[in-house]
Design an enzyme around this catalytic site. Structure first.
Site, PDB file in Angstrom:
ATOM      1  N   HIS A 168       5.669   3.900   4.458  1.00 50.25           N
ATOM      2  CA  HIS A 168       6.767   2.685   4.589  1.00 50.25           C
ATOM      3  C   HIS A 168       6.635   1.695   2.788  1.00 50.25           C
ATOM      4  O   HIS A 168       8.307   2.633   2.665  1.00 50.25           O
ATOM      5  CB  HIS A 168       5.356   1.570   5.245  1.00 50.25           C
ATOM      6  CG  HIS A 168       4.352   2.619   5.230  1.00 50.25           C
ATOM      7  ND1 HIS A 168       3.645   2.220   3.688  1.00 50.25           N
ATOM      8  CD2 HIS A 168       2.944   2.623   5.478  1.00 50.25           C
ATOM      9  CE1 HIS A 168       2.574   2.506   3.744  1.00 50.25           C
ATOM     10  NE2 HIS A 168       1.753   3.162   5.117  1.00 50.25           N
ATOM     11  N   GLY A 193      -1.453  -7.777   6.966  1.00 45.06           N
ATOM     12  CA  GLY A 193      -0.261  -6.833   7.333  1.00 45.06           C
ATOM     13  C   GLY A 193      -0.187  -7.466   9.448  1.00 45.06           C
ATOM     14  O   GLY A 193       0.832  -8.201   9.919  1.00 45.06           O
ATOM     15  N   HIS A 196       0.997  -1.242  -0.024  1.00 41.74           N
ATOM     16  CA  HIS A 196       0.596   0.028  -0.213  1.00 41.74           C
ATOM     17  C   HIS A 196       0.932   0.895  -0.367  1.00 41.74           C
ATOM     18  O   HIS A 196       1.140   1.770   1.350  1.00 41.74           O
ATOM     19  CB  HIS A 196      -1.095   0.060   1.721  1.00 41.74           C
ATOM     20  CG  HIS A 196      -1.986   1.015   1.559  1.00 41.74           C
ATOM     21  ND1 HIS A 196      -3.371   0.722   2.077  1.00 41.74           N
ATOM     22  CD2 HIS A 196      -1.812   2.068   0.557  1.00 41.74           C
ATOM     23  CE1 HIS A 196      -3.616   2.594   1.848  1.00 41.74           C
ATOM     24  NE2 HIS A 196      -3.024   2.792   0.900  1.00 41.74           N
ATOM     25  N   GLU A 198      -2.581  -1.367  -2.704  1.00 44.27           N
ATOM     26  CA  GLU A 198      -3.825  -1.161  -3.047  1.00 44.27           C
ATOM     27  C   GLU A 198      -3.686   0.602  -2.367  1.00 44.27           C
ATOM     28  O   GLU A 198      -2.021   1.285  -2.292  1.00 44.27           O
ATOM     29  CB  GLU A 198      -4.138  -1.683  -1.368  1.00 44.27           C
ATOM     30  CG  GLU A 198      -3.391  -2.163  -0.591  1.00 44.27           C
ATOM     31  CD  GLU A 198      -3.990  -2.743   0.844  1.00 44.27           C
ATOM     32  OE1 GLU A 198      -4.403  -3.686   0.435  1.00 44.27           O
ATOM     33  OE2 GLU A 198      -3.877  -2.331   1.690  1.00 44.27           O
ATOM     34  N   HIS A 254      -8.135  -6.804   6.952  1.00 46.22           N
ATOM     35  CA  HIS A 254      -7.757  -5.571   7.948  1.00 46.22           C
ATOM     36  C   HIS A 254      -8.494  -6.550   9.082  1.00 46.22           C
ATOM     37  O   HIS A 254      -9.514  -6.609   9.365  1.00 46.22           O
ATOM     38  CB  HIS A 254      -9.018  -4.493   7.901  1.00 46.22           C
ATOM     39  CG  HIS A 254      -8.053  -3.317   8.736  1.00 46.22           C
ATOM     40  ND1 HIS A 254      -7.848  -2.387   9.611  1.00 46.22           N
ATOM     41  CD2 HIS A 254      -7.850  -2.426   7.698  1.00 46.22           C
ATOM     42  CE1 HIS A 254      -7.693  -1.314  10.344  1.00 46.22           C
ATOM     43  NE2 HIS A 254      -6.954  -0.925   8.579  1.00 46.22           N
TER      44      HIS A 254
END
Length: 239
Positions: free
Chosen positions: A50, A213, A43, A70, A190
């Site tokens: 990151h 993640g 992402h 994403e 999520h």
């Protein structure tokens, strides 16, 4: 079989904290594949706090599993995805300064915008997924937009799971059935974890993919990355 896509953003967060290339994002992605992950998710955000755009470019030719990018479809993101051409692009409604995703798209309000974006990716053969809340109407409109899949935002499920798993899963089951009735695929992500993942898979066995993640990387600190991926895969095996 539900596929496990490992989100490696947290690996990049650790790397960026000190500069340099330790840990090596590309090597960790390859290790995730070697340990049994079915895909890699990234992402990239505009501030590159990151995953960086260059990481995305470097990952594409090296990966042998599915690659899922994403993010919010601003122009630079759209150009990156069209250039890299991953297996899948997942559209999320994040603002640039959000720490993490905290809601799905209002596919009614943003219908025209998302239709244009999805159409552009579809022309290039990139599978599209729209990140939505567990709301049947949002799912229906995502199908009308032309998305190949929806990804259900599962934080509300994770938060409510410990108190009452059946109550927690109920709206997600309804949204999942709606996706199936609309003829589109189903992803989820999520706050899914070793605690709540197997139950979701049991109740929604037609899940195509989960993207995980934060919890997975936290577990890996104690269990090791290989063992952690094996345990998450075990949660997704057919009963």
């Amino acid at each position: 079989m539900t596929k496990l896509s490992v989100n490696i953003n947290k690996i990049a967060t650790i790397r960026n904290a000190r500069g340099g290339n330790n840990p090596d994002v590309l090597q960790v992605a390859l290790d995730c594949e070697r340990f049994g992950a079915d895909g890699i998710t990234v992402h990239p955000r505009p501030d590159e706090r990151h995953i960086r755009y260059q990481d995305v470019i470097n990952l594409k030719p090296a990966l042998t599993t599915e690659f899922n990018i994403e993010g919010y479809p601003q122009e630079s993101f759209i150009e990156l995805v069209k250039s890299v051409r991953p297996t899948q692009v997942t559209l999320v409604p994040d603002s640039p300064d959000q720490i993490t995703s905290n809601s799905g798209w209002d596919t009614k309000t943003h219908f025209s915008f998302l239709t244009d974006v999805v159409g552009g990716f579809n022309e290039l053969g990139i599978r599209t997924s729209i990140f939505v809340d567990a709301d049947p109407r949002m799912v229906e409109l995502a199908a009308e937009i032309g998305a190949d899949r929806v990804e259900l935002y599962t934080e509300p499920y994770a938060s409510a799971y410990a108190a009452d798993p059946e109550k927690a899963i109920a709206p997600f089951l309804l949204a999942a059935e709606t996706a199936s009735n609309c003829g589109i695929g189903l992803n989820a992500g999520h706050d899914l974890s070793l605690e709540n993942l197997a139950f979701m898979k049991q109740r929604i066995p037609w899940l195509d993919e989960v993207s995980i993640g934060h919890a997975l990387i936290c577990d890996a600190l104690y269990l090791g990355l290989e063992e952690t991926i094996h345990r998450y895969q075990a949660c997704l095996k057919e009963p």
